[in-house]
Design an enzyme around this catalytic site. Sequence first.
Site, PDB file in Angstrom:
ATOM      1  N   GLY A  46      -0.817   4.130  -5.137  1.00 54.81           N
ATOM      2  CA  GLY A  46      -0.627   2.837  -5.791  1.00 54.81           C
ATOM      3  C   GLY A  46       0.643   2.758  -6.624  1.00 54.81           C
ATOM      4  O   GLY A  46       1.033   1.676  -7.051  1.00 54.81           O
ATOM      5  N   VAL A  50       0.841  -1.197   0.000  1.00 56.24           N
ATOM      6  CA  VAL A  50       0.000   0.000   0.000  1.00 56.24           C
ATOM      7  C   VAL A  50       0.877   1.249   0.000  1.00 56.24           C
ATOM      8  O   VAL A  50       1.925   1.274   0.638  1.00 56.24           O
ATOM      9  CB  VAL A  50      -0.895   0.028   1.271  1.00 56.24           C
ATOM     10  N   CYS A  51       0.431   2.294  -0.694  1.00 56.22           N
ATOM     11  CA  CYS A  51       1.052   3.623  -0.598  1.00 56.22           C
ATOM     12  C   CYS A  51      -0.065   4.654  -0.719  1.00 56.22           C
ATOM     13  O   CYS A  51      -1.226   4.345  -0.489  1.00 56.22           O
ATOM     14  CB  CYS A  51       2.147   3.817  -1.653  1.00 56.22           C
ATOM     15  N   ARG A  52       0.260   5.860  -1.115  1.00 61.44           N
ATOM     16  CA  ARG A  52      -0.752   6.906  -1.226  1.00 61.44           C
ATOM     17  C   ARG A  52      -1.671   6.666  -2.420  1.00 61.44           C
ATOM     18  O   ARG A  52      -2.888   6.728  -2.311  1.00 61.44           O
ATOM     19  CB  ARG A  52      -0.091   8.287  -1.332  1.00 61.44           C
ATOM     20  N   MET A 112      -4.016   4.633  -0.584  1.00 68.81           N
ATOM     21  CA  MET A 112      -4.813   5.204   0.501  1.00 68.81           C
ATOM     22  C   MET A 112      -5.823   6.238  -0.008  1.00 68.81           C
ATOM     23  O   MET A 112      -6.809   6.516   0.671  1.00 68.81           O
ATOM     24  CB  MET A 112      -3.901   5.835   1.564  1.00 68.81           C
TER      25      MET A 112
END
Length: 98
Positions: free
Chosen positions: A66, A62-64, A90
């Site tokens: 993708g 997961v990141c901000r 996110m």
Amino acid sequence: MKQISAKEVEAILSNGNTPNIIDVRETAEVANGKIPGAENIPLGLIEFRMQDLDKTKEYIMVCRSGARSGRASQFLESYGFNVINMSGGMLAWEGDIE
């Protein structure tokens, strides 16, 4: 690279399962909230922390948005890890955060 939606991850969590989630955002970003149970390993440290990961387990990255988690997924996949990128990151997450 395998993909999973934020909604699918939410469904896994709501069913009482505890997936292995790795959040590759920077520490300051994670301070604003992360998926409950997610482990924070910033993208720049993935290479140095991969000895802490288990190749027999599946990891959701997961990141901000993708993009960074996609790079982390490709990197770990090249070393034989079983990883899935959470598309939309996110920004697409509507579930609880901690």
